[in-house]
Design an enzyme around this catalytic site. Structure first.
Site, PDB file in Angstrom:
ATOM      1  N   LYS A 183     -47.381  38.162 138.970  1.00 56.22           N
ATOM      2  CA  LYS A 183     -46.328  39.164 138.758  1.00 56.22           C
ATOM      3  C   LYS A 183     -46.716  40.422 139.522  1.00 56.22           C
ATOM      4  O   LYS A 183     -47.907  40.663 139.762  1.00 56.22           O
ATOM      5  CB  LYS A 183     -46.181  39.484 137.260  1.00 56.22           C
ATOM      6  CG  LYS A 183     -44.829  40.060 136.877  1.00 56.22           C
ATOM      7  CD  LYS A 183     -43.789  38.971 136.660  1.00 56.22           C
ATOM      8  CE  LYS A 183     -42.454  39.530 136.242  1.00 56.22           C
ATOM      9  NZ  LYS A 183     -41.540  38.450 135.815  1.00 56.22           N
TER      10      LYS A 183
HETATM   11  P1  NAD Z   1     -31.710  43.735 134.992  1.00 57.81           P
HETATM   12  O1  NAD Z   1     -32.347  44.940 135.582  1.00 57.81           O
HETATM   13  O2  NAD Z   1     -30.673  43.018 135.777  1.00 57.81           O
HETATM   14  O3  NAD Z   1     -31.067  44.101 133.565  1.00 57.81           O
HETATM   15  C1  NAD Z   1     -31.780  44.753 132.564  1.00 57.81           C
HETATM   16  C2  NAD Z   1     -30.820  45.085 131.421  1.00 57.81           C
HETATM   17  O4  NAD Z   1     -31.573  45.675 130.351  1.00 57.81           O
HETATM   18  C3  NAD Z   1     -29.732  46.079 131.801  1.00 57.81           C
HETATM   19  O5  NAD Z   1     -28.500  45.690 131.224  1.00 57.81           O
HETATM   20  C4  NAD Z   1     -30.214  47.380 131.155  1.00 57.81           C
HETATM   21  O6  NAD Z   1     -29.152  48.247 130.822  1.00 57.81           O
HETATM   22  C5  NAD Z   1     -30.894  46.846 129.913  1.00 57.81           C
HETATM   23  N1  NAD Z   1     -31.822  47.816 129.332  1.00 57.81           N
HETATM   24  C6  NAD Z   1     -32.751  48.574 129.974  1.00 57.81           C
HETATM   25  N2  NAD Z   1     -33.373  49.365 129.090  1.00 57.81           N
HETATM   26  C7  NAD Z   1     -32.828  49.121 127.886  1.00 57.81           C
HETATM   27  C8  NAD Z   1     -33.047  49.636 126.593  1.00 57.81           C
HETATM   28  N3  NAD Z   1     -33.979  50.558 126.356  1.00 57.81           N
HETATM   29  N4  NAD Z   1     -32.305  49.132 125.561  1.00 57.81           N
HETATM   30  C9  NAD Z   1     -31.362  48.186 125.771  1.00 57.81           C
HETATM   31  N5  NAD Z   1     -31.112  47.674 126.996  1.00 57.81           N
HETATM   32  C10 NAD Z   1     -31.840  48.129 128.032  1.00 57.81           C
HETATM   33  O7  NAD Z   1     -32.927  42.769 134.596  1.00 57.81           O
HETATM   34  P2  NAD Z   1     -32.897  41.193 134.416  1.00 57.81           P
HETATM   35  O8  NAD Z   1     -33.299  40.577 135.714  1.00 57.81           O
HETATM   36  O9  NAD Z   1     -31.642  40.788 133.745  1.00 57.81           O
HETATM   37  O10 NAD Z   1     -34.146  41.000 133.427  1.00 57.81           O
HETATM   38  C11 NAD Z   1     -34.023  41.194 132.027  1.00 57.81           C
HETATM   39  C12 NAD Z   1     -35.197  40.525 131.345  1.00 57.81           C
HETATM   40  O11 NAD Z   1     -35.224  39.141 131.719  1.00 57.81           O
HETATM   41  C13 NAD Z   1     -36.582  41.061 131.722  1.00 57.81           C
HETATM   42  O12 NAD Z   1     -37.431  40.937 130.599  1.00 57.81           O
HETATM   43  C14 NAD Z   1     -37.035  40.102 132.809  1.00 57.81           C
HETATM   44  O13 NAD Z   1     -38.451  40.060 132.938  1.00 57.81           O
HETATM   45  C15 NAD Z   1     -36.486  38.816 132.254  1.00 57.81           C
HETATM   46  N6  NAD Z   1     -36.347  37.765 133.257  1.00 57.81           N
HETATM   47  C16 NAD Z   1     -35.603  37.932 134.370  1.00 57.81           C
HETATM   48  C17 NAD Z   1     -35.476  36.886 135.286  1.00 57.81           C
HETATM   49  C18 NAD Z   1     -34.592  36.983 136.487  1.00 57.81           C
HETATM   50  O14 NAD Z   1     -34.431  35.966 137.206  1.00 57.81           O
HETATM   51  N7  NAD Z   1     -33.962  38.111 136.760  1.00 57.81           N
HETATM   52  C19 NAD Z   1     -36.159  35.688 135.070  1.00 57.81           C
HETATM   53  C20 NAD Z   1     -36.928  35.543 133.904  1.00 57.81           C
HETATM   54  C21 NAD Z   1     -36.996  36.585 132.996  1.00 57.81           C
END
Ligand code: NAD
Length: 462
Positions: free
Chosen positions: A152
């Site tokens: 990561k």
């Molecule tokens: P993203 O940046 O697209 O979205 C993040 C979301 O979280 C947004 O809607 C934002 O408004 C919200 N957020 C931020 N701070 C917040 C708070 N304090 N309270 C409530 N909501 C809040 O990110 P993503 O890619 O969707 O990733 C989200 C999660 O999924 C992370 O934990 C990431 O590690 C995990 N993840 C992502 C992927 C991927 O392919 N993108 C894969 C596996 C896991």
């Protein structure tokens, strides 16, 4: 008695039976590490506090070691990253001044293949957080059976405060700095929070410029015309949906009419919500960084996506009531999808949840004590390490397609993704039922067994 008291701190009397790899765990004699001997690895460069992601990960490892028979002797391998690189990222801002950012790339474990894991841009990123996220990638890749280790990366930055040119300069300098440890056969970054296809394109170009030839396989999550894969953008949300659909079937929860609440409507949360709504579910509550909204009659999905696209947040969606952020955890729903940040489901919140099923779209959203509470309350949790593995699975497809320069249709990708996720969850479910353990401990058991067998078979160098 909590689950932790039943198993995590006392441990079971039988070790896992491994299937299909020639290792007969039933024959393994006893444990070389008793649960009482398990302890926090003593790393001088990080001091985990009780609720920190790295401490959460260490507790999860401690819960599984008793199931690993003699392989537990390699357990310490899981408790320390193989390699952690901290880099200084200086860039010239548009106003001519110079600013330095702190960046990281951590390779937690490479026993089963090259490192794989996203890059996060967030002002609160720390080395410790990146270590935990890299370790969960190790578990996730092994749990789904992908030929990768875990890695990561991250930069401590608020990307929204930078111009596009500044963002590009920072990304390129960071890529150059971590260039000594990444590569298509060494470690393959991908998008995570606040990074996307454009950032991956800059990373691919920078690495290619530095090495002298186009290396599409150095990152995944790229734009389609640069060697990206169809289906990658929505793959993580699709995986959340597929594992959720399978888990719901097992607890006789009908998706048609099921009420879902989603925290985080970014890439993962919004894709998952769309698929659940297509399957007949109702989105009844949403929380993101702009606030919390609820509507027991269901959000209109097309309007919701429009607002998110226009504003980057849910706050201005009209047809729902704004509620207090903390009230999100009391919302009447059947399925809860945390898809934002770590450490969201505390024991206190777990005690208030109405959901029967929790699908961890985010990495590390649940604290260990909260796991015990949900287990005791009969709430089924599909853990991050399997639930959100759809993204890395399609990243794996992208990497394979880049090497062969032969690209698959979106249907082929979605069918293969569905099969891998269903098969992986079935194996984990059976392990969980056989040993009467949670799906999280079962995923760790299946994954750690695979990782430590690879460790043992490769042997200790020199
Ligand atoms: P993203 O940046 O697209 O979205 C993040 C979301 O979280 C947004 O809607 C934002 O408004 C919200 N957020 C931020 N701070 C917040 C708070 N304090 N309270 C409530 N909501 C809040 O990110 P993503 O890619 O969707 O990733 C989200 C999660 O999924 C992370 O934990 C990431 O590690 C995990 N993840 C992502 C992927 C991927 O392919 N993108 C894969 C596996 C896991």
């Amino acid at each position: 008695m909590s689950f932790g008291e039943k198993f995590g701190r006392r441990g079971p009397t039988v070790a896992l039976h491994a299937g299909g790899v020639g290792h007969e765990f039933a024959q393994r004699q006893g444990m070389t590490t008793s649960p009482t001997e398990t302890r926090m690895s003593n790393l001088s460069y990080v001091t985990p506090h009780a609720d920190s992601p790295w401490q959460t990960y260490l507790s999860q490892v401690d819960r599984v070691l008793p199931y690993l028979g003699s392989l537990a002797k390699w357990g310490e391998t899981l408790k320390r990253p193989k390699r952690a690189l901290i880099v200084d990222v200086p860039i010239e801002l548009d106003n001519g001044t110079v600013r330095h950012f702190e960046g990281y790339r951590v390779q937690h474990n490479l026993s089963r293949g090259p490192g794989k894991g996203g890059v996060r841009y967030h002002p609160d990123v720390t080395l410790e957080e990146v270590m935990a996220l890299s370790a969960w990638m190790t578990i996730k890749c092994a749990g789904v059976g992908l030929p990768y280790g875990g890695a990561k990366g991250g930069i401590r930055v608020d990307p929204k405060a930078l111009s596009m040119k500044e963002l590009e300069r920072m990304t390129r300098r960071y890529t150059s700095e971590i260039g000594i440890i990444i590569g298509p056969q060494r470690d393959i970054p991908a998008p995570d929070v606040n990074t996307n296809g454009q950032i991956m394109a800059w990373m691919m170009d920078t690495y290619s410029m530095n090495t002298g030839s186009t290396a599409t396989g150095v990152v995944t999550g790229k734009p389609i015309h640069l060697g990206g894969s169809l289906g990658r953008v929505k793959a993580t949300g699709r995986g959340v949906f597929v594992t959720g659909r399978e888990a719901a079937r097992r607890i006789n929860l009908n998706l048609d009419g099921a009420r879902i609440a989603v925290q985080g409507m970014g890439n993962v949360g919004s894709s998952a919500a769309e698929l659940f709504v297509q399957a007949g579910a109702k989105l009844v509550a949403v929380q993101d960084h702009t606030g919390t909204l609820a509507n027991p009659n269901g959000f209109d999905m097309a309007d919701t996506m429009e607002v998110l696209k226009r504003d980057g947040g849910i706050a201005n969606y009209k047809n729902a009531e704004r509620i207090d952020n903390e009230a999100f955890w009391d919302v009447d729903c059947d399925i809860l999808i945390p898809a934002a940040l770590e450490g969201q489901i505390t024991a206190a919140r777990a005690n208030r949840l109405k959901a029967k099923l929790v699908l961890e779209g985010a990495n590390g959203p649940t604290l260990p004590d909260a796991d015990d509470v949900m287990h005791d309350r009969g709430i089924l949790v599909v853990p991050d390490v399997i639930c959100n593995a759809g993204g890395v699975t399609v990243s794996y497809f992208e990497w394979v397609q880049d090497f062969s320069s032969f690209f698959w249709s979106e249907d082929e990708i979605n069918v293969r993704l569905d099969k891998i996720m269903v098969d992986a969850l079935r194996h984990i479910y059976e392990t969980s039922e056989r040993h009467k353990i949670t799906l999280r401990t079962a995923t760790f058991a299946v994954a750690c067994e695979r990782i430590l067998i690879a460790r043992e078979e490769r042997g200790l160098y020199p």
